[in-house]
Design a protein around this motif. Structure first.
Motif, PDB file in Angstrom:
ATOM      1  N   UNK A 238      52.597  26.232  37.672  1.00 41.87           N
ATOM      2  CA  UNK A 238      53.326  27.457  37.332  1.00 41.87           C
ATOM      3  C   UNK A 238      53.719  28.152  38.634  1.00 41.87           C
ATOM      4  N   UNK A 239      54.984  28.583  38.706  1.00 43.56           N
ATOM      5  CA  UNK A 239      55.438  29.194  39.958  1.00 43.56           C
ATOM      6  C   UNK A 239      56.143  30.528  39.760  1.00 43.56           C
ATOM      7  N   UNK A 240      56.335  30.929  38.495  1.00 42.27           N
ATOM      8  CA  UNK A 240      56.936  32.237  38.247  1.00 42.27           C
ATOM      9  C   UNK A 240      55.881  33.205  37.738  1.00 42.27           C
ATOM     10  N   UNK A 241      56.244  34.477  37.642  1.00 46.71           N
ATOM     11  CA  UNK A 241      55.280  35.506  37.262  1.00 46.71           C
ATOM     12  C   UNK A 241      54.724  35.266  35.857  1.00 46.71           C
ATOM     13  N   UNK A 242      55.585  34.864  34.944  1.00 50.23           N
ATOM     14  CA  UNK A 242      55.121  34.652  33.570  1.00 50.23           C
ATOM     15  C   UNK A 242      54.062  33.552  33.500  1.00 50.23           C
ATOM     16  N   UNK A 243      54.340  32.440  34.160  1.00 52.74           N
ATOM     17  CA  UNK A 243      53.384  31.333  34.120  1.00 52.74           C
ATOM     18  C   UNK A 243      52.086  31.663  34.821  1.00 52.74           C
ATOM     19  N   UNK A 244      52.180  32.272  36.006  1.00 52.60           N
ATOM     20  CA  UNK A 244      50.985  32.588  36.786  1.00 52.60           C
ATOM     21  C   UNK A 244      50.157  33.699  36.142  1.00 52.60           C
ATOM     22  N   UNK A 245      50.804  34.533  35.333  1.00 56.39           N
ATOM     23  CA  UNK A 245      50.078  35.615  34.658  1.00 56.39           C
ATOM     24  C   UNK A 245      49.044  35.075  33.671  1.00 56.39           C
ATOM     25  N   UNK A 246      49.189  33.817  33.280  1.00 55.69           N
ATOM     26  CA  UNK A 246      48.190  33.217  32.384  1.00 55.69           C
ATOM     27  C   UNK A 246      46.802  33.218  33.018  1.00 55.69           C
ATOM     28  N   UNK A 247      46.748  33.249  34.355  1.00 55.32           N
ATOM     29  CA  UNK A 247      45.456  33.222  35.051  1.00 55.32           C
ATOM     30  C   UNK A 247      44.733  34.562  35.020  1.00 55.32           C
ATOM     31  N   UNK A 248      45.443  35.634  34.658  1.00 53.53           N
ATOM     32  CA  UNK A 248      44.819  36.964  34.670  1.00 53.53           C
ATOM     33  C   UNK A 248      43.922  37.130  33.448  1.00 53.53           C
ATOM     34  N   UNK A 249      42.854  36.393  33.504  1.00 51.39           N
ATOM     35  CA  UNK A 249      41.856  36.348  32.445  1.00 51.39           C
ATOM     36  C   UNK A 249      40.680  37.251  32.815  1.00 51.39           C
ATOM     37  N   UNK A 250      39.760  37.492  31.872  1.00 51.23           N
ATOM     38  CA  UNK A 250      38.569  38.283  32.227  1.00 51.23           C
ATOM     39  C   UNK A 250      37.862  37.723  33.463  1.00 51.23           C
ATOM     40  N   UNK A 251      37.652  38.590  34.459  1.00 52.89           N
ATOM     41  CA  UNK A 251      36.999  38.186  35.696  1.00 52.89           C
ATOM     42  C   UNK A 251      37.958  37.933  36.839  1.00 52.89           C
ATOM     43  N   UNK A 252      39.276  37.827  36.559  1.00 45.03           N
ATOM     44  CA  UNK A 252      40.279  37.540  37.597  1.00 45.03           C
ATOM     45  C   UNK A 252      41.109  38.792  37.854  1.00 45.03           C
ATOM     46  N   UNK A 253      41.223  39.170  39.132  1.00 45.34           N
ATOM     47  CA  UNK A 253      41.965  40.361  39.522  1.00 45.34           C
ATOM     48  C   UNK A 253      43.325  40.028  40.126  1.00 45.34           C
ATOM     49  N   UNK A 254      43.389  38.957  40.924  1.00 47.91           N
ATOM     50  CA  UNK A 254      44.636  38.587  41.588  1.00 47.91           C
ATOM     51  C   UNK A 254      44.815  37.070  41.553  1.00 47.91           C
ATOM     52  N   UNK A 255      46.084  36.637  41.623  1.00 42.27           N
ATOM     53  CA  UNK A 255      46.419  35.207  41.627  1.00 42.27           C
ATOM     54  C   UNK A 255      47.248  34.906  42.862  1.00 42.27           C
ATOM     55  N   UNK A 256      46.842  33.886  43.620  1.00 41.24           N
ATOM     56  CA  UNK A 256      47.562  33.456  44.820  1.00 41.24           C
ATOM     57  C   UNK A 256      48.001  32.006  44.609  1.00 41.24           C
ATOM     58  N   UNK A 257      49.287  31.753  44.759  1.00 35.91           N
ATOM     59  CA  UNK A 257      49.870  30.433  44.549  1.00 35.91           C
ATOM     60  C   UNK A 257      50.059  29.715  45.871  1.00 35.91           C
ATOM     61  N   UNK A 258      49.679  28.434  45.935  1.00 37.53           N
ATOM     62  CA  UNK A 258      49.860  27.658  47.166  1.00 37.53           C
ATOM     63  C   UNK A 258      51.125  26.795  47.079  1.00 37.53           C
ATOM     64  N   UNK A 259      52.208  27.426  46.718  1.00 35.28           N
ATOM     65  CA  UNK A 259      53.530  26.790  46.644  1.00 35.28           C
ATOM     66  C   UNK A 259      54.545  27.919  46.640  1.00 35.28           C
ATOM     67  N   UNK A 260      55.827  27.626  46.877  1.00 32.63           N
ATOM     68  CA  UNK A 260      56.824  28.704  46.856  1.00 32.63           C
ATOM     69  C   UNK A 260      56.908  29.353  45.476  1.00 32.63           C
TER      70      UNK A 260
END
Length: 481
Positions: A238-260
Motif C-alpha cells: 500500500x502506498x497511498x493514504x487510504x491503503x496505509x491507513x489500514x495500519x492505524x489499528x489499536x496500539x499504532x500511532x504512526x505509519x512509515x512507508x519504505x517506498x515512495x
C-alpha cells in the motif's frame, strides 16, 4: 630499531589507546544515551580495528589521518561532564579545537562546545518508543538489525513485533536464521535465540514477537502490550493514504512507508525535509533509495551554484521484484533474468525530487538500468548549473558538506582511486560522492553517487523514525545551516 619496528610500535600504541576508548564509549551510551561519533560515524559497539580505521578514513576527507591520540582527550573530557542524551562528534571537536585560537584547554573547550547537552540544558531521557515492522524482507531485516543495535540504553526505539504471513513449518526458525545470516551484509552482530512456544525472536536481549496475519485488519497490537507504536511498512503493498491507513489499528500511532508514497503522502528524505513533518502527521513515506541518494547532493549543489536542469541515470542492483530466470512479469523487461542481464527500467526518483525539494524549480529527468549485482547502486547526476565553476571548487564544496554541514550524515565522500561497488556495502550514508569520477566543465557538472540501496536506505528510514518518535537527539558540536 628499524623503520618497520617504529611503525609496528606506533600501531601497538594506537591499538592500546583504541582499547581504552571502548569502555568509555560504551558507558556513555548505556548510562547517558550519548552516542560518540567520529565525523558522523558512530563508534558505539565498534572493535579496536574499526575505531582505528574510522580515524584513518578522515584522511580521505580532510587530507590527513586523524589520530586516536588526538581524539582521546576529548573523549576523556566527555566522561567528566554531566551529559544528557545527545550525539557528540569527537572528530569535529578535535577539528574545531585545532582552529580555535583562544588558548582554552581541551576540557574547557569541550565543556563549552557541548554545553547544550549538559547540566540544566540537557534534555530528559525519553521513554522507549515501540516499533512494529510490517513485513520482514530485505529492508525489514536490515531495519531490525539497526533497531536492535541502537537499543543499547533501552531508552530509544524498541522493536516489539514483526508482522508476517504464515510460512508453514519451521517458519519462525527460518525467519530468525535470515536475520542471523545475510549473503550480502554478513552475520548479525550478537546473539539470536528462538522461543517457538511464545512466537518470539530474542536478539541481543530484545524480545520481538512474530505476529502472523494476512492483513492489517486482523491485528490488535494492544493485545501484545504494544502502545503508541510507529509501524514501518516495508512490503510496499500500500502506498497511498487510504491503503496505509489500514495500519492505524489499536496500539499504532504512526505509519512509515519504505517506498515512495502516492498522492498526498509526504515523501521524506532525512537531512533535507524531515523538519517539515507535521507533529500530527500519522502517515509518511521515506521515498526510494535512489531519491535518498540524489536529493542531498542535489540540494548541496543547488544551494551553492543553483541548478537549472538535471538528469539522473541510475545503475541499480537487481531486486526481489525481478525474476531469477526468464518468466512472466507484469512490467516490461523485468521478467528477464536479473542475474544475466542489464535491464532498462523506469525510476520515479526524478519526479520525487519535487516533493522533497519544492524550492527547486529545475526540471529533473531520470531513467534506470538494473544490473547483475545484488547490492550497491550508482546514480550519475548530470547538472546544468546557475554559474560556471571548476572541478576543484565543486569537490572542495562537497568535501566540506560531507564533513561539517547538516547533510554530513547523508553525504559521504571518497577519493579512493580503485573504489568499486562492493566497497560501499554497509555504508550508512544515503550517498557517497566519488571524487575521482566527478566531471565539471563550466556550468556543467556530472556527479557519480554510490549508494547502498539496502543498508544506507535503511539507515535513512531509521533516522526518520527517530525524528518522528522524539528520540533523535541533538548533535554537538552544532553545525551551521
Amino acid at each position: 630499531m628499524t623503520l618497520n619496528d617504529d611503525s609496528f610500535t606506533n600501531w601497538k600504541n594506537r591499538e592500546e589507546i583504541a582499547e581504552s576508548m571502548i569502555p568509555m564509549i560504551g558507558k556513555l551510551h548505556r548510562e547517558r544515551d550519548v552516542t560518540v561519533l567520529l565525523h558522523s560515524r558512530s563508534l558505539v559497539n565498534k572493535s579496536v580495528v574499526s575505531i582505528l580505521k574510522t580515524h584513518r578514513f578522515a584522511r580521505q576527507i580532510a587530507g590527513e589521518e586523524l589520530s586516536v591520540t588526538e581524539t582521546l582527550p576529548f573523549l576523556e573530557a566527555l566522561t567528566t561532564l554531566d551529559l544528557g542524551p545527545s550525539q557528540i562528534d569527537i572528530g569535529m571537536l578535535a577539528a574545531t579545537y585545532r582552529a580555535d585560537d583562544r588558548g582554552l584547554s581541551v576540557v574547557e573547550f569541550t565543556a563549552e562546545a557541548v554545553a547544550g547537552a549538559t547540566g540544566a540544558n540537557k534534555i530528559d531521557r525519553r521513554e522507549p518508543r515501540d516499533v512494529v515492522l510490517y513485513g520482514f524482507g530485505r529492508i525489514g531485516r536490515l531495519v531490525a538489525r539497526l533497531l536492535i543495535e541502537k537499543s543499547g540504553s533501552g531508552n530509544g526505539l524498541r522493536l516489539r513485533a514483526v508482522v508476517v504471513r504464515g510460512g508453514g513449518e519451521q517458519d519462525l526458525v527460518k525467519r530468525a536464521s535470515l536475520l542471523r545470516r545475510d549473503s550480502v551484509h554478513g552475520q548479525f552482530q550478537g546473539t539470536i535465540t528462538v522461543d517457538e512456544a511464545n512466537s518470539k525472536i530474542i536478539a541481543n536481549g530484545n524480545e520481538i514477537t512474530v505476529i502472523y496475519a494476512n492483513s492489517p485488519a486482523e491485528v490488535d497490537y494492544t493485545a501484545y502490550g504494544i502502545r503508541d507504536a510507529i509501524l514501518i511498512d516495508n512490503t510496499g503493498k500500500w502506498r497511498d493514504r487510504e491503503g496505509l491507513s489500514q495500519h492505524l489499528r489499536p496500539g499504532i500511532d504512526k505509519v512509515v512507508l519504505t517506498a515512495p508514497g502516492k498522492g498526498d503522502v509526504p515523501n521524506i528524505v532525512h537531512g533535507v525535509n524531515h523538519d517539515t513533518i507535521k507533529p500530527d502527521e500519522q502517515i509518511l513515506s521515506c521515498a526510494s533509495c535512489t531519491t535518498n541518494a540524489i536529493v542531498p547532493p542535489l540540494k548541496a549543489m543547488h544551494d551553492e551554484y543553483g541548478v537549472l536542469r538535471g538528469h539522473v541515470e541510475t545503475v541499480h542492483s537487481f531486486t526481489n521484484d525481478q525474476n531469477l530466470l526468464d518468466n512472466y512479469h507484469k512490467a516490461d523487461r523485468r521478467g528477464r533474468s536479473a542475474p544475466l542481464n542489464m535491464v532498462i527500467t523506469e525510476t520515479g526518483a526524478a519526479s520525487a525530487v519535487a516533493k522533497a525539494l519544492p524550492d527547486l524549480k529545475a526540471p529533473i529527468t531520470g531513467s534506470s538500468i538494473r544490473v547483475p549485482v545484488p547490492d550497491v547502486s550508482i546514480a550519475i547526476l548530470s547538472l546544468r548549473l546557475g554559474r560556471e565553476t571548476t572541478r576543484e571548487e565543486v569537490l572542495d564544496h562537497l568535501r566540506e558538506v560531507s564533513l561539517t554541514s547538516p547533510l554530513k550524515r547523508q553525504i559521504d565522500f571518497t577519493t579512493a582511486p580503485d573504489a568499486v561497488s562492493m566497497d560501499f556495502i554497509g555504508s550508512r550514508h544515503a550517498s557517497i560522492i566519488d571524487a575521482g569520477a566527478t566531471k565539471v566543465d563550466g556550468d556543467n557538472a556530472i556527479l557519480y553517487l554510490w549508494y547502498d540501496n539496502e543498508f544506507g536506505y535503511s539507515c535513512q528510514v531509521v533516522r526518520v523514525v527517530q525524528h518522528v518518535s522524539g528520540v533523535e537527539y541533538p548533535t554537538y558540536p552544532a553545525t551551521s545551516v
